[in-house]
Design an enzyme around this catalytic site. Structure first.
Site, PDB file in Angstrom:
ATOM      1  N   CYS A 162      14.488  -2.030  11.965  1.00  0.00           N
ATOM      2  CA  CYS A 162      14.169  -2.677  11.709  1.00  0.00           C
ATOM      3  C   CYS A 162      13.385  -3.830  11.082  1.00  0.00           C
ATOM      4  CB  CYS A 162      12.520  -1.901  12.715  1.00  0.00           C
ATOM      5  SG  CYS A 162      12.320  -0.442  13.321  1.00  0.00           S
TER       6      CYS A 162
ATOM      7  N   HIS B 289       6.369  -5.428  10.753  1.00  0.00           N
ATOM      8  CA  HIS B 289       6.115  -4.809  12.078  1.00  0.00           C
ATOM      9  C   HIS B 289       5.770  -3.926  12.683  1.00  0.00           C
ATOM     10  CE1 HIS B 289      10.009  -2.809  14.182  1.00  0.00           C
ATOM     11  NE2 HIS B 289       8.658  -1.751  13.126  1.00  0.00           N
TER      12      HIS B 289
ATOM     13  N   ASN C 225       7.524  -0.946  19.474  1.00  0.00           N
ATOM     14  CA  ASN C 225       8.221  -1.492  18.772  1.00  0.00           C
ATOM     15  C   ASN C 225       9.336  -1.989  19.366  1.00  0.00           C
ATOM     16  OD1 ASN C 225      10.141  -1.537  16.489  1.00  0.00           O
ATOM     17  ND2 ASN C 225       9.630   0.582  15.688  1.00  0.00           N
TER      18      ASN C 225
END
Length: 328
Positions: free
Chosen positions: A122, A255, A285
């Site tokens: 990520c 993020h 996500n």
């Protein structure tokens, strides 16, 4: 004779999401058939996620990446032939090798540009952007395509309610160009491999078979604790490196993992929630794609304007984290 200092600037952004939108209610119905119980209220209250985009079985990471890249090139007024560097951040590559960046290069019609993947989960886009910036500042490239693209739906255990509701598929990209004026003003990258087990896919391919566990596994509480801690410190350090104050930052793009993390971070940094770009509710996500997806959305809807200072942050498996301050 003193050499001219070379900077890099983001001159175009782009993104792409698969057509299929899966709402929490849709997902709850699908999971119920597998004996897994969840609900829209359960997911929203814990994560802020309302829906996600899921790629069909025929779509690969490179397909999403190419669409995002084409949109970024169009935004920048560039063609694939202008690129001399392509860096793609992904944890879900098309193949073991060659790199997905090379597959994207071929599909775009570019030949000769350096092309490689970055794997920092990520944090991948922040790692890739920092790498491209370093290439340009060193005089090794003048026009770079930086992409974050994922099909995380392929590595989810749909029997694990704690993880399968959290992720989606998508891609985001930027075009980075050499400039006499500052664009990327500061960047810091970090990792702590001792925390590997809190977020990982502990499987591999050997002798023609998958060995170990091929699905994403996460200790949610441990990830939350680490994320809010390292992101706050990383933000403060990177903003200071840029010679700025936190109050100088116009937009914060962390993020997009969990709305709780985003709001907690914004409060810790003393910023207004109005400065926080949030897409996790619509995209879930998307790992390495989350930051460029959010950046592109905020650029295209007019929130981010020329001259704005933007703080982008990644945090993910590895355990990795990092921040970039960019003047748009």
């Amino acid at each position: 004779m003193t050499a001219t200092v070379q900077y890099s600037r983001i001159i175009g952004t782009g993104s792409y999401l698969p057509d299929e939108i899966v709402t929490n209610n849709d997902l709850a119905q699908r999971l119920a058939k597998k004996g897994v119980e969840t609900s829209d209220e359960w997911i929203v209250s814990r994560t802020g996620i309302k829906q996600r985009h899921i790629a069909d079985d025929s779509t690969k990471t490179s397909d999403l990446a190419v669409k995002a890249a084409q949109n970024a090139l169009a935004s920048a007024g560039k063609t694939a032939a202008d690129l001399d560097l392509i860096i793609l951040a992904t944890s879900t590559p098309d193949f073991v090798f060659p790199s997905t960046a090379c597959m994207v290069q071929a599909k775009l019609g570019n030949r000769g540009a350096a092309a490689f993947d970055v794997q920092a989960v990520c944090s991948g886009f922040v790692y890739a952007l920092t790498t491209a910036d370093s290439f340009i500042k060193a005089g090794r490239a003048r026009c770079a395509l930086v992409i974050g693209a994922e099909v995380f739906s392929r590595i989810l255990d749909w029997q694990d309610r704690g993880t399968c509701v959290l992720f989606g598929d998508g891609a985001g990209a930027v075009v980075l160009q050499a400039s006499d004026e500052p664009g990327i003003q500061a960047a810091q990258l970090h990792a702590d491999g001792s925390l590997t087990n809190i977020l990982c896919v502990p499987g591999s391919v050997a002798h023609g078979q998958v060995t170990g566990d091929p699905f994403l596994r996460m200790d949610g509480q441990a990830v939350f604790k680490q994320a809010v801690s390292v992101l706050e410190q990383s933000a403060r350090d990177t903003v200071a490196e840029a010679g700025l104050e936190l109050s100088d930052i116009d937009w914060l793009i962390p993020h997009q993992a969990n709305l709780r993390i985003l709001t907690f971070l914004a409060k810790k940094l003393g910023g207004s929630m109005d400065k926080l770009v949030v897409t996790v509710d619509q995209h879930a996500n998307t790992s390495a794609a989350s930051v460029p997806l959010a950046l592109d959305q905020a650029c295209r809807d007019g929130r981010i304007k020329s001259g704005h200072e933007v703080l982008m942050q990644g945090v993910g498996g590895g355990f990795t984290w990092g921040s970039v301050v960019a003047r748009m």
